[in-house]
Design an enzyme around this catalytic site. Structure first.
Site, PDB file in Angstrom:
ATOM      1  N   THR A 260      40.664  57.522  35.478  1.00 21.62           N
ATOM      2  CA  THR A 260      40.676  58.984  35.560  1.00 21.62           C
ATOM      3  C   THR A 260      42.088  59.537  35.673  1.00 21.62           C
ATOM      4  O   THR A 260      42.323  60.686  35.289  1.00 21.62           O
ATOM      5  CB  THR A 260      39.813  59.489  36.733  1.00 21.62           C
ATOM      6  OG1 THR A 260      40.378  59.082  37.973  1.00 21.62           O
ATOM      7  CG2 THR A 260      38.389  58.972  36.619  1.00 21.62           C
ATOM      8  N   ASP A 261      43.030  58.763  36.192  1.00 18.67           N
ATOM      9  CA  ASP A 261      44.415  59.230  36.225  1.00 18.67           C
ATOM     10  C   ASP A 261      44.911  59.553  34.819  1.00 18.67           C
ATOM     11  O   ASP A 261      45.557  60.586  34.591  1.00 18.67           O
ATOM     12  CB  ASP A 261      45.325  58.164  36.842  1.00 18.67           C
ATOM     13  CG  ASP A 261      45.566  58.387  38.327  1.00 18.67           C
ATOM     14  OD1 ASP A 261      45.497  59.545  38.771  1.00 18.67           O
ATOM     15  OD2 ASP A 261      45.829  57.411  39.033  1.00 18.67           O
TER      16      ASP A 261
END
Length: 555
Positions: free
Chosen positions: A417-418
Site C-alpha cells: 500500500t505504500d
C-alpha cells in the site's frame, strides 16, 4: 479514454478497469480524445501474458516470498491494479499537456513496468556495489490466546520495549526482536523470536490492546475476510476559494515540465508521489531537516546515499529547513510562493499545528495544489492508529486476500500500500492540476494508504506455486500442468513433474517444455541478476544502482 485493442477484452482487463474507475472521479472532464494502451510486457523483452507471469518475471514473487523463503505469488492482481493507476496518471498528464499547449494524445504503459516500479527500493538495495546481506526468512504470526490474529506497529524502540515488558516477555527476545521488526519495511522479512509470539499467545486480545494503548503502540486485528473499502475514493479534491492564479507556462517535452512541486515527506508513500511527478517532468524541491533526512544514511549505500532512499528521491533538489522554527516555516512559504504543488505525508493535525495547511499556504500562493498523503484518511477519525503499510493491509482486508486458499490472513511484508498510496496521491495531484487549468482554482487533495488499499481488487486467483528447479524456479500456466506432466514425467503426475524439475537447471526444463509447446516463465530469484538481464534493458536504467525508467510513453 479510448483503450487500444491490446488492453481490451480479457487482456489487461483489471488494469483497464482500475484506470477507468479512477478517471471517473473527475466526471465532468472528457478523456475520449486520449488513447491509452496497456499491455503486459511493455519494453520488457519476454513473452508475458498474465498477472502471475509478470509477478514471476519482474521480482514481485521474489520480494513477497522473502518472508517464507521461497518465491510466492500474490493472490490478487496487484501489478495490474498498479498499472491501472499508472495509466490513469498518463491520461491525466496528457490532458494537462494539451491544456498547456503540448499536443499529446496517446499514452502507453504496461503491467511489467508497474511491477518494476513496485520493487524499485528492493532493486536499488540489491544492485549497489555494497549490497546488503540477505535477512533470514520470517514473518510475524501474532495471535492472542482467544484466537485473534493481530498486527502491531511502533516507530519507537522505547515504546516497543515498554509494550513487551508490560506483557512480561523475555527481555532478551524483546531486544533481539526490535531490529528485524524495525527493518521489515526494507527487507520484506521479519524473523521475530519465537518467545514474543508465545507471549502474545498467552494474553487475550483485549489485554494486548490495552497494553498497546498504555505504551503508545498501535495494535489492530487482522481482518479474516478480504472485504473491499470500495466506497472510499482513491483521492478526493476540495476546491479552494477563487483567487489570482498565474498562467501556466508551456511545457517542454514532458507534460509537467515547468511546474514546481515542493514536498516535505518521509519513508515511502510521500516520496513515491514526488518521484512520479518528477518523472512526468516537474521540478521537485524536497524539504529536509537540518543535516538532511536520517534515511539517507541507512545501508546499503549507493555512493554517499542510502540506495533505498535514492530509489525514490534521486533528482530532487534539497532545501534544509527546521519546520519547528518560525524561520523554517517562513522558508516553506517562500518556496511555495514560486511553486504549483505542496505535498506532505505528515501525521494528522501537523499541518494545522505548523500553520502550513492548505488555507495558510494559499495566502502565499493562490491556486496552489496542497496534497496530503495520510495513512487512514477519515477511517478512524481524529485519533487514528499509526498509518503504516502493514496495519492498513490488516484492517482493509487486503491481508486476507493476498494469500493462498485456506491460509491464515497475514499482511505481505512487501510494501504494497505504500507504493500504491504514493501513486494515487500523485494521481490526485494531477487531477487537481488539470482542474486548476480548467477552473483557475487551487485545491486540497486528500489520499491515504487506506484509500489506496481499495484500489486493489479482492478477486483472488488460484494457482500452483512456482516449480523448484536445480538452480531456480519456473512458473507454469495453470492449464499447462497436465500437458507438462505428460511431457516431463509421463504417467507420474504432478509429483513427477516436481521431481524432474528439481534435478535439472531452469533453462533445460524450459527447453523441454518449449519443445512440447508449453511456455514456462523463469521466476526472478535474484534482483541483481534481473537488473543485468538484457531483456530488461529498455525498462531499467543504472547509475549507482539499478532503477526503473519512466513507465509511460507519450506521443
Amino acid at each position: 479514454m479510448t483503450l487500444s485493442p491490446t488492453s481490451s477484452g480479457s487482456r489487461c482487463a483489471v488494469a483497464s478497469e482500475v484506470a477507468a474507475r479512477n478517471l471517473a472521479l473527475l466526471p465532468d472532464v472528457p478523456f475520449d480524445e486520449t488513447e491509452c494502451e496497456i499491455d503486459w510486457a511493455g519494453p520488457v523483452d519476454l513473452p508475458l501474458g498474465d498477472e502471475t507471469a509478470v509477478q514471476a518475471a519482474c521480482g514481485i514473487m521474489h520480494v513477497h516470498g522473502r518472508a517464507v523463503g521461497r518465491p510466492t505469488p500474490l493472490a490478487v492482481d496487484y501489478a495490474s491494479a498498479t498499472a491501472g493507476v499508472l495509466a490513469a496518471q498518463g491520461v491525466l498528464a496528457a490532458r494537462i499537456a494539451r491544456a498547456r499547449g503540448l499536443e499529446l494524445r496517446r499514452v502507453r504503459t504496461s503491467v511489467s513496468q508497474a511491477a518494476l516500479l513496485a520493487v524499485s527500493q528492493y532493486l536499488a538495495a540489491a544492485t549497489t556495489d555494497d549490497p546488503e546481506e540477505p535477512a533470514p526468512a520470517g514473518k510475524p504470526d501474532l495471535c492472542s490466546s482467544d484466537g485473534v490474529r493481530f498486527e502491531i506497529e511502533t516507530l519507537d524502540a522505547l515504546d516497543w520495549l515498554r509494550f513487551w515488558s508490560v506483557l512480561d516477555a523475555d527481555p532478551a527476545a524483546v531486544r533481539r526482536g526490535w531490529r528485524p521488526f524495525q527493518q521489515r519495511f526494507a527487507t520484506a522479512t521479519c524473523a521475530l523470536p519465537a518467545a514474543l509470539q508465545e507471549t502474545a499467545a498467552s494474553r487475550t486480545f483485549i489485554a494486548i490492546a490495552e497494553t498497546a494503548t498504555a505504551t503508545g503502540v498501535s495494535v489492530l486485528p487482522v481482518r479474516d475476510r478480504p472485504g473491499h473499502p470500495a466506497d472510499v475514493p482513491a483521492w478526493h479534491i476540495t476546491s479552494m476559494p477563487e483567487g489570482e492564479v498565474r498562467p501556466s507556462t508551456r511545457p517542454g517535452a514532458l507534460p509537467l515540465e515547468g511546474l514546481v512541486v515542493v514536498e516535505s515527506t518521509r519513508r515511502v508513500q510521500g516520496p513515491v508521489a514526488g518521484h512520479v511527478l518528477r518523472l512526468l517532468g516537474a521540478e521537485v524541491v524536497r524539504i529536509e531537516p537540518p543535516g538532511g533526512d536520517p534515511m539517507r544514511g541507512i545501508p546499503p549505500m549507493a555512493g554517499d546515499c542510502s540506495a533505498r532512499f535514492s530509489a525514490l528521491n534521486a533528482g530532487k533538489r534539497v532545501v534544509e529547513l527546521d519546520l519547528k522554527s518560525a524561520a523554517g516555516r517562513r522558508g516553506v512559504h517562500e518556496l511555495v510562493a514560486d511553486a504549483d504543488v505542496f505535498l506532505h505525508n505528515w501525521a494528522p493535525g501537523k499541518a494545522e499545528q505548523l500553520g502550513l495547511d492548505a488555507c495558510d499556504l494559499a495566502r502565499s500562493r493562490p491556486g496552489l495544489v496542497h496534497a496530503w498523503a495520510s495513512g487512514w484518511g477519515a477511517e478512524f477519525g481524529e485519533d487514528p492508529p499509526l498509518g503504516t503499510d502493514f496495519l492498513v493491509q490488516a484492517h482493509s482486508g487486503l491481508a486476507a486476500a493476498i494469500g493462498p486458499d485456506g491460509a491464515a490472513p497475514r499482511p505481505s511484508l512487501m510494501t504494497l500500500t505504500d507504493v500504491v498510496g504514493g501513486l494515487v496521491c500523485a494521481q490526485g495531484v494531477l487531477a487537481a492540476l488539470l482542474n486548476r487549468l480548467l477552473t483557475r482554482r487551487g485545491a486540497r487533495v486528500d489520499s491515504s494508504l487506506f484509500s489506496a488499499a481499495g484500489v486493489i481488487p479482492r478477486a483472488r486467483r488460484t494457482s500452483r506455486g512456482p516449480l523448484r528447479t536445480a538452480d531456480g524456479c519456473l512458473l507454469l500456466e495453470a492449464e499447462s500442468w497436465a500437458q507438462a506432466a505428460a511431457a516431463l514425467a509421463p504417467g507420474a503426475g504432478p509429483e513427477g513433474v516436481e521431481a524432474r524439475c528439481a534435478d535439472e537447471p531452469t533453462a533445460a526444463v524450459q527447453e523441454s517444455l518449449r519443445t512440447a509447446g508449453i511456455h514456462a516463465t523463469a521466476v526472478c530469484t535474484d534482483l541483481r541478476a534481473l537488473a543485468a538481464d538484457p531483456r530488461f534493458g529498455r525498462a531499467l536504467g543504472s547509475a549507482a544502482h539499478a532503477f526503473p525508467l519512466a513507465p509511460w510513453e507519450f506521443s
